[in-house]
Enzyme design. Structure first.
Site, short mmCIF file in Angstrom:
data_model
loop_
_atom_site.label_atom_id
_atom_site.label_comp_id
_atom_site.label_asym_id
_atom_site.label_seq_id
_atom_site.Cartn_x
_atom_site.Cartn_y
_atom_site.Cartn_z
N CYS A 1 0.83 -1.21 0.00
CA CYS A 1 0.00 0.00 0.00
C CYS A 1 0.87 1.27 0.00
O CYS A 1 1.65 1.49 -0.91
CB CYS A 1 -0.96 -0.04 1.18
SG CYS A 1 -2.41 1.02 1.00
N HIS A 2 0.75 2.12 1.02
CA HIS A 2 1.56 3.34 1.12
C HIS A 2 2.99 3.06 1.56
O HIS A 2 3.87 3.92 1.43
CB HIS A 2 0.95 4.32 2.12
CG HIS A 2 -0.32 4.98 1.69
ND1 HIS A 2 -1.52 4.32 1.64
CD2 HIS A 2 -0.58 6.26 1.29
CE1 HIS A 2 -2.48 5.16 1.24
NE2 HIS A 2 -1.93 6.33 1.02
#
Length: 248
Positions: free
Chosen positions: A179-180
């Site tokens: 994800c991030h």
């Protein structure tokens, strides 16, 4: 209360009102996500009993996270790797309270717990096993970093975390991020020329860090494994486990 004091209190209240918003938050519903069309594989991943309980026996792993980690991106892989027999530590930056003038208050448990979120909504806390200043490369066979809107920024600021990631990567051991979280690897300056993926909002950051980006559920490039989103947790977790098995 005198008239002047009342006027001052009224002005202060009015200003506080202008600086505040209504506490209505968005959430990430796990039942809704698991039952959504297209997520059948993800639901099966969590609801099907793990067959080989010794697949990762003897492996030591660390999940590196801070306040604001996406709950399912930590707890999902953590459950899976432990089910496969791995020893997994939750590692976080050493507790460092904000200066009083910042106006930030934290519960007592923040000294040895980190806060989980679902999308943007704080939902709970998880106990930390070790802090980043206490760990060494030889302690682990693999590390993985969950995403979350705030977690990566908190990790990027911590010198112990960044130094450890750099050393771990240099040793050729598995570095995984979802994800991030790949932006933490960008701060560690280990993405130049590497194939990877990540959450759509951070694609430009990953490209600017020299990464070769693709929009796929999971990308494996040498000792680097990356994924995009909570819906990719199953693919991400399996890829990490398979990499470790092949290294045996």
């Amino acid at each position: 209360m005198s008239g002047n004091a009342q006027n001052t209190a009224t002005k202060e209240f009015d200003m506080l009102t202008k600086l505040s918003t209504q506490p209505v938050v968005a959430g990430l519903s796990m039942p809704a996500m698991l039952n959504a069309p297209g997520n059948e594989k993800l639901k099966s991943f969590f609801l099907t009993p793990v067959g080989n309980k010794t697949k990762l026996q003897g492996k030591r792993m660390a999940v590196i996270a801070a306040d604001g980690f996406e709950e399912i991106e930590l707890l999902g892989p953590l459950w899976y790797f432990r089910e496969l027999g791995a020893k997994v530590d939750v590692v976080a930056p050493k507790y460092n309270p904000a200066p009083e003038r910042y106006g930030l208050t934290m519960p007592e448990m923040a000294k040895d717990h980190i806060m989980a979120i679902q999308y943007l909504n704080p939902v709970g806390w998880i106990k930390v096993d070790r802090t980043a200043d206490q760990i060494k490369v030889e302690d682990y066979d693999a590390i993985f970093i969950p995403g979350g809107a705030w977690n990566p920024d908190n990790l990027r600021f911590d010198k112990d975390v960044i130094r450890f990631i750099q050393q771990f990567n240099q040793a050729g051991k598995l570095v995984a991020a979802i994800c991030h979280a790949p932006v933490v690897l960008a701060t560690a300056n280990i993405l130049k020329g590497r194939k990877l993926t990540g959450y759509w909002n951070v694609h430009s950051d990953l490209i600017n860090a020299g990464g070769q980006l693709s929009d796929e559920p999971v990308v494996v490039d040498g000792n680097l494994i990356t994924s995009r989103h909570p819906i990719d947790v199953a693919d991400f977790s399996r890829a990490v486990a398979d990499w470790l098995v092949k290294k045996q």
